[in-house]
Scaffold this active site. Structure first.
Site, short mmCIF file in Angstrom:
data_model
loop_
_atom_site.label_atom_id
_atom_site.label_comp_id
_atom_site.label_asym_id
_atom_site.label_seq_id
_atom_site.Cartn_x
_atom_site.Cartn_y
_atom_site.Cartn_z
CB SER A 158 19.77 -34.35 7.94
OG SER A 158 18.60 -34.42 7.58
CE1 TYR A 184 20.70 -30.84 3.83
CE2 TYR A 184 19.14 -32.44 4.53
CZ TYR A 184 19.83 -31.17 4.67
OH TYR A 184 20.05 -30.98 6.25
P1 NDP Z 1 21.93 -22.19 7.81
O1 NDP Z 1 21.98 -21.95 6.21
O2 NDP Z 1 21.13 -21.34 8.67
O3 NDP Z 1 23.43 -22.11 8.16
C1 NDP Z 1 24.58 -22.72 7.17
C2 NDP Z 1 25.72 -22.20 7.88
O4 NDP Z 1 26.77 -22.67 6.92
C3 NDP Z 1 26.04 -20.68 7.71
O5 NDP Z 1 26.94 -20.26 8.89
C4 NDP Z 1 26.82 -20.66 6.45
O6 NDP Z 1 27.77 -19.33 6.46
C5 NDP Z 1 27.54 -21.80 6.22
N1 NDP Z 1 27.94 -22.37 5.19
C6 NDP Z 1 27.09 -22.73 4.01
N2 NDP Z 1 27.72 -22.89 2.94
C7 NDP Z 1 29.01 -22.92 3.18
C8 NDP Z 1 30.27 -23.04 2.38
N3 NDP Z 1 30.33 -23.54 1.45
N4 NDP Z 1 31.46 -22.82 2.99
C9 NDP Z 1 31.36 -22.32 4.19
N5 NDP Z 1 30.34 -22.31 5.05
C10 NDP Z 1 29.28 -22.56 4.44
O7 NDP Z 1 21.84 -23.60 8.01
P2 NDP Z 1 21.40 -24.56 9.37
O8 NDP Z 1 21.82 -23.75 10.42
O9 NDP Z 1 19.67 -24.67 9.09
O10 NDP Z 1 22.03 -25.78 9.04
C11 NDP Z 1 23.34 -26.30 9.50
C12 NDP Z 1 23.40 -27.76 9.34
O11 NDP Z 1 22.44 -28.49 9.83
C13 NDP Z 1 23.34 -28.10 8.09
O12 NDP Z 1 24.64 -29.27 7.78
C14 NDP Z 1 22.07 -28.79 7.76
O13 NDP Z 1 22.18 -29.82 6.73
C15 NDP Z 1 21.88 -29.32 9.16
N6 NDP Z 1 20.64 -29.53 9.50
C16 NDP Z 1 19.86 -28.55 9.64
C17 NDP Z 1 18.39 -28.65 10.06
C18 NDP Z 1 17.41 -27.51 10.32
O14 NDP Z 1 16.33 -27.87 10.77
N7 NDP Z 1 17.86 -26.37 10.13
C19 NDP Z 1 17.91 -30.22 10.38
C20 NDP Z 1 18.97 -31.27 10.21
C21 NDP Z 1 20.23 -30.89 9.67
P3 NDP Z 1 27.75 -18.45 5.01
O15 NDP Z 1 26.82 -18.19 4.27
O16 NDP Z 1 28.77 -17.42 5.34
O17 NDP Z 1 28.99 -19.40 4.31
#
Ligand code: NDP
Length: 260
Positions: free
Chosen positions: A152, A165
């Site tokens: 990130s 985070y």
């Molecule tokens: P979302 O919250 O939209 O999606 C997160 C995904 O991870 C979901 O599919 C969720 O599925 C899964 N997830 C979350 N916790 C768990 C868990 N404990 N076990 C298994 N699966 C899990 O987040 P983003 O798509 O925005 O972010 C994805 C990644 O990108 C993260 O690592 C985030 O830090 C990083 N990121 C995002 C940015 C952004 O602008 N959005 C910018 C920079 C980095 P479910 O809930 O079904 O488990």
């Protein structure tokens, strides 16, 4: 190694490869899944809910390779072992791991609870460590592979309302370097991708805060919040043989945000 004669755009293809993508059916993860499927890879999704899985299955049916799904909290005991075992059971091999599942908790510094700290570190960092470990055991035996962690802008900078985070994403960068060094002799490349400011539900709160939104846009040389699909090229590159001599880097895909 002189590759001039062999080199062509197939170096960017993933035909016959098998990938695990945590959180790969929703948010940014679904774009990584679609990018890999379109490049020829079979994808095993690991997340808690099956939100988005049927859409991905339909996408995969239209575009070629298969999709699998295992429901797991990546931070749960034995989750990494279970996810890797389920992948081998379904597809018989493992070539690519994308540690994408991540969470963010916002609060003022003095209001953070210890359990918030622990949960973010467990999901964003410790789970990535365990999954990389289990995946590397398989990849080392089969002659190599690719591990891609998701960082990130908070891998480089501070976020004063997102202490755990920020620490977890700095940790992801360090974990990437340590594994890259340790696994190079096994022909496993370990890199991270660091998305900049991407238009997703996680960032809606920032986009809706007019002052913060203007501040962010003024900071991005490219001048716009990225659509998640703008990350697809970079993830395929890091997963493909085209990047075989790249290891240990955290690649910002940020429209130049870190330049300012
Ligand atoms: P979302 O919250 O939209 O999606 C997160 C995904 O991870 C979901 O599919 C969720 O599925 C899964 N997830 C979350 N916790 C768990 C868990 N404990 N076990 C298994 N699966 C899990 O987040 P983003 O798509 O925005 O972010 C994805 C990644 O990108 C993260 O690592 C985030 O830090 C990083 N990121 C995002 C940015 C952004 O602008 N959005 C910018 C920079 C980095 P479910 O809930 O079904 O488990």
């Amino acid at each position: 190694m002189n590759l001039v004669d062999q080199f062509n755009t197939d170096f960017f293809r993933l035909d016959g490869k098998v990938a695990i993508i945590t959180g790969g059916a929703s948010g940014l993860g679904q774009y990584y899944s679609k990018a890999l499927i379109k490049s020829g890879a079979k994808v095993m999704i690991a997340s808690r809910s099956d939100k988005g899985v049927s859409e991905l299955e339909a996408f995969a049916q239209k575009n070629g390779p298969e999709v699998g799904f295992i429901s797991r909290d990546v931070a749960a005991e034995n989750a990494a072992k279970d996810i890797v075992a389920a992948t081998i059971k379904k597809f018989g091999q493992l070539d690519i791991l994308i540690n994408n599942a991540g969470i963010q908790i916002r609060n003022k510094w003095h209001e953070f609870e210890d359990e918030d700290w622990q949960r973010v570190i467990d999901v964003n960092l410790t789970a990535a460590y365990h999954l990389a470990h289990e995946a590397a055991l398989v990849m080392a035996k089969s002659g190599g592979g690719k591990i891609i962690n998701i960082g990130s802008m908070q891998s480089y900078r501070a976020g004063k309302f997102i202490f755990p985070y920020t620490a977890s994403k700095h940790g992801v960068m360090g974990l990437t370097k340590a594994y890259a060094d340790a696994l190079a002799s096994e022909n496993i490349q370990v890199n991270a991708l660091a998305p900049g400011y991407i238009d997703t539900p996680m960032t809606k709160i920032l986009q809706e805060d007019q002052e913060r939104n203007t501040e962010i846009l003024n900071h991005i040389p490219d001048g716009h919040w990225a659509d998640p699909s703008e990350l697809m090229g970079a993830i395929v590159f890091l997963a493909s043989p085209a990047s075989n001599y790249i290891t240990g880097v955290t690649l910002p895909v940020d429209g130049g945000y870190l330049l300012r």
